[in-house]
Design a protein around this motif. Structure first.
Motif, PDB file in Angstrom:
ATOM      1  N   PHE A 211      43.070  43.843  41.055  1.00  0.00           N
ATOM      2  CA  PHE A 211      41.745  43.827  41.668  1.00  0.00           C
ATOM      3  C   PHE A 211      41.617  44.872  42.771  1.00  0.00           C
ATOM      4  O   PHE A 211      40.786  44.763  43.668  1.00  0.00           O
ATOM      5  CB  PHE A 211      41.404  42.439  42.217  1.00  0.00           C
ATOM      6  N   GLY A 212      42.478  45.859  42.760  1.00  0.00           N
ATOM      7  CA  GLY A 212      42.236  47.037  43.602  1.00  0.00           C
ATOM      8  C   GLY A 212      42.950  47.120  44.932  1.00  0.00           C
ATOM      9  O   GLY A 212      43.096  48.202  45.467  1.00  0.00           O
ATOM     10  N   THR A 213      43.399  46.015  45.507  1.00  0.00           N
ATOM     11  CA  THR A 213      44.097  46.127  46.783  1.00  0.00           C
ATOM     12  C   THR A 213      45.537  45.655  46.629  1.00  0.00           C
ATOM     13  O   THR A 213      45.856  44.908  45.727  1.00  0.00           O
ATOM     14  CB  THR A 213      43.438  45.272  47.878  1.00  0.00           C
TER      15      THR A 213
ATOM     16  N   GLY B   5      39.346  34.053  48.832  1.00  0.00           N
ATOM     17  CA  GLY B   5      37.912  34.174  48.552  1.00  0.00           C
ATOM     18  C   GLY B   5      37.580  35.538  47.957  1.00  0.00           C
ATOM     19  O   GLY B   5      36.878  35.645  46.947  1.00  0.00           O
ATOM     20  N   THR B   6      38.146  36.578  48.572  1.00  0.00           N
ATOM     21  CA  THR B   6      37.926  37.950  48.102  1.00  0.00           C
ATOM     22  C   THR B   6      38.481  38.119  46.693  1.00  0.00           C
ATOM     23  O   THR B   6      37.878  38.772  45.842  1.00  0.00           O
ATOM     24  CB  THR B   6      38.653  38.937  49.038  1.00  0.00           C
ATOM     25  N   CYS B   7      39.627  37.503  46.481  1.00  0.00           N
ATOM     26  CA  CYS B   7      40.294  37.620  45.189  1.00  0.00           C
ATOM     27  C   CYS B   7      39.448  36.972  44.081  1.00  0.00           C
ATOM     28  O   CYS B   7      39.225  37.557  43.017  1.00  0.00           O
ATOM     29  CB  CYS B   7      41.662  36.961  45.300  1.00  0.00           C
ATOM     30  N   LEU B   8      38.926  35.772  44.356  1.00  0.00           N
ATOM     31  CA  LEU B   8      38.104  35.079  43.353  1.00  0.00           C
ATOM     32  C   LEU B   8      36.751  35.783  43.175  1.00  0.00           C
ATOM     33  O   LEU B   8      36.226  35.864  42.057  1.00  0.00           O
ATOM     34  CB  LEU B   8      37.916  33.607  43.728  1.00  0.00           C
ATOM     35  N   ASP B   9      36.206  36.328  44.273  1.00  0.00           N
ATOM     36  CA  ASP B   9      34.971  37.118  44.159  1.00  0.00           C
ATOM     37  C   ASP B   9      35.177  38.325  43.253  1.00  0.00           C
ATOM     38  O   ASP B   9      34.310  38.675  42.457  1.00  0.00           O
ATOM     39  CB  ASP B   9      34.519  37.629  45.544  1.00  0.00           C
ATOM     40  N   ALA B  10      36.353  38.955  43.431  1.00  0.00           N
ATOM     41  CA  ALA B  10      36.663  40.135  42.618  1.00  0.00           C
ATOM     42  C   ALA B  10      36.710  39.762  41.139  1.00  0.00           C
ATOM     43  O   ALA B  10      36.286  40.521  40.273  1.00  0.00           O
ATOM     44  CB  ALA B  10      37.990  40.747  43.052  1.00  0.00           C
ATOM     45  N   MET B  11      37.201  38.559  40.859  1.00  0.00           N
ATOM     46  CA  MET B  11      37.255  38.085  39.476  1.00  0.00           C
ATOM     47  C   MET B  11      35.841  37.874  38.939  1.00  0.00           C
ATOM     48  O   MET B  11      35.517  38.294  37.822  1.00  0.00           O
ATOM     49  CB  MET B  11      38.054  36.780  39.432  1.00  0.00           C
ATOM     50  N   GLU B  12      34.993  37.237  39.766  1.00  0.00           N
ATOM     51  CA  GLU B  12      33.597  36.990  39.356  1.00  0.00           C
ATOM     52  C   GLU B  12      32.857  38.308  39.115  1.00  0.00           C
ATOM     53  O   GLU B  12      32.134  38.455  38.142  1.00  0.00           O
ATOM     54  CB  GLU B  12      32.840  36.204  40.444  1.00  0.00           C
ATOM     55  N   LYS B  13      33.082  39.238  40.062  1.00  0.00           N
ATOM     56  CA  LYS B  13      32.366  40.512  39.997  1.00  0.00           C
ATOM     57  C   LYS B  13      32.666  41.254  38.699  1.00  0.00           C
ATOM     58  O   LYS B  13      31.839  41.976  38.170  1.00  0.00           O
ATOM     59  CB  LYS B  13      32.774  41.383  41.196  1.00  0.00           C
TER      60      LYS B  13
END
Lengths: 256, 221
Positions: B9-11, B55-63
């Protein structure tokens, strides 16, 4: 049983070679970084730290290739510091295979950099390196933060600085005593203890290790979570395993 | 030819996960680092290291519209979660004010602190102060046999770095525990999913053994 105290050999890198200065002069060549890192890995090092002290910008590029090569052969955590100024530097080092990046001068110039980096990459990969020098020998003891490899005073109190860096998202503090670095007289234990008691994150004690009992002191008297040393390991005086055996005999939890 | 996909997921550092797989797998295994749903869907095995905040990790999945793909992988092929990749599989994490997670495993993700403030965490056994993040090499007690524990000693040390930890509610999904002021889930799994809180890619020979076990695992328990 339980979390082990860590022994971390530190490799100063200049244009792709391991070097070790004694009191910042007399830089001796201590070998090829990949070979040295592999040797420490086999001896049971818990992590490896590289500090890039290369002055020239073209020489600096060698660190990325080096980190990548080490990461393909050595499967323990690797911290890289020296000249980390921008998010892109952090990104490139992590991408090359570093697990943690140590930030020093850039944090003093712009504390928000630490916050941005830890928000972006996670607190677990941001180490703040603090070079501290004693400014008061009487109670209350005090230390000042220095930058640029220990040459430039900042007027900042080292303990307050450590607390502020943790608030900004530092996941660990690499604490070097500039008074002891290169002396082989042992860690500044009061500095280490004061910092360790003042911040919630792990502390790596650095600067001054001349024999293995200094490592024991750093943990027991200094309250450090990890101990970092360079020259006692580089020139074959002691192996990492010997260091851990001495620590174990002193009742310290180590990974053998 | 077998394909292992590492979710990116990029980071953060995925290079070491990739290098570790390449180090232990034979030449017929290809490793891709990707956030592409169709590549993940066609891979034979998937590794989800998880990075940054949950949260960021799951958002990245949703995105990236990957939630459905993740559930598909979770029901079909060997899937290894590392660190956040384990935590994300439980119902809920209290990180960042509270985040609903994937809910594949029964349990919650909580901060190490004992409730007296984020910066105070005392060891109930000794009364001493414990540092957070929990960082370094700690022992993992295997609570059940599993193909991924093959040739790994009971109580083996692995490398950890995390401030939040899992408390499992279902012992049938619990495979390993570690002590750090309290007992937490070091390994959890169900069917073809196995997740570890520690970093096998950074845990020297024992970690490489676990990755080797994963690369030859057929997903059955």
């Amino acid at each position: 049983m339980g979390l082990a105290k860590r022994v971390i050999p530190c490799l100063d890198i200049d244009a792709g070679r391991v070097v070790k200065g004694v009191k910042f002069v007399d830089i001796r060549d201590a070998g090829d970084p990949v070979e040295v890192a592999s040797k420490y890995d086999q001896q049971g090092a818990d992590e490896i730290t590289f500090l890039d002290i290369t002055a020239s910008s073209e020489g600096r590029q060698t660190i990325y290739a080096l980190v990548e090569e080490v990461a393909s052969q050595v499967f323990i955590p690797m911290t890289v510091g020296g000249g980390v100024r921008e998010l892109d530097d952090v990104h490139r080092l992590l991408h090359a295979g570093a697990d943690k990046v140590a930030v020093n001068t850039a944090a003093v110039h712009n504390p928000e950099f630490v916050r941005e980096a830890s928000n972006h990459f996670g607190v677990q990969c941001i180490v703040v390196a603090i070079d501290a020098k004693r400014v008061s020998d009487k109670s209350p003891l005090a230390w000042e933060v220095f930058t640029h490899g220990g040459r430039q005073p900042t007027g900042i109190d080292a303990i307050e600085w450590g607390q502020r860096m943790v608030d900004c998202g530092a996941g660990e503090i690499l604490l070097t005593s500039m008074d002891r670095d290169g002396t082989r007289d042992g860690f500044d234990l009061e500095l280490t203890r004061t910092m360790s008691n003042s911040v919630p994150v792990p502390i790596i004690a650095s600067g001054g290790v001349g024999n293995l009992s200094h490592l024991v002191e750093g943990i027991i008297e200094g309250g450090a979570d990890a101990v970092l040393a360079a020259s006692i390991f580089h020139f074959g005086e002691h192996t990492i395993l010997e260091a851990k055996q001495v620590m174990l005999e002193a009742g310290i939890e180590v990974r053998l | 030819m077998s394909l292992v996909a590492v979710v990116n997921f990029g980071t953060g550092n995925l290079r070491s996960v990739q290098k570790a797989i390449e180090h232990v797998a034979d030449k017929r295994v290809r490793v891709v680092v990707t956030d592409n749903g169709s590549e993940l869907a066609k891979a034979d095995r998937v590794v989800f290291p998880g990075q940054g905040a949950i949260g960021t990790c799951l958002d990245a999945m949703e995105k990236r519209d990957l939630r459905e793909i993740f559930y598909l992988i979770l029901s079909s092929k060997p899937f290894l979660g590392i660190c956040l990749g384990l935590q994300a599989m439980y119902k809920f994490s209290e990180e960042g004010g509270g985040v609903q997670c994937m809910g594949v495993l029964d349990g919650v993700v909580e901060h190490f602190s004992d409730g007296s403030g984020r910066d105070k965490f005392t060891d109930p056994a000794t009364g001493g102060r414990l540092k957070v993040p929990h960082m370094g090499w700690n022992n993992v007690m295997q609570t059940q046999p599993h193909p991924l524990w093959c040739d790994i000693e009971q109580g083996q040390r692995f490398y950890f770095v995390h401030s939040y930890c899992v408390q499992s509610n279902d012992s049938s999904q619990l495979y390993g525990v570690t002590e750090y002021g309290k007992t937490f889930t070091a390994a959890g799994g169900r069917d073809n999913f196995f997740g570890v809180q520690f970093h096998p890619e950074k845990s020297q020979s024992a970690g490489l053994q676990l990755i080797k076990n994963f690369v030859s695992w057929d997903g059955s328990v």
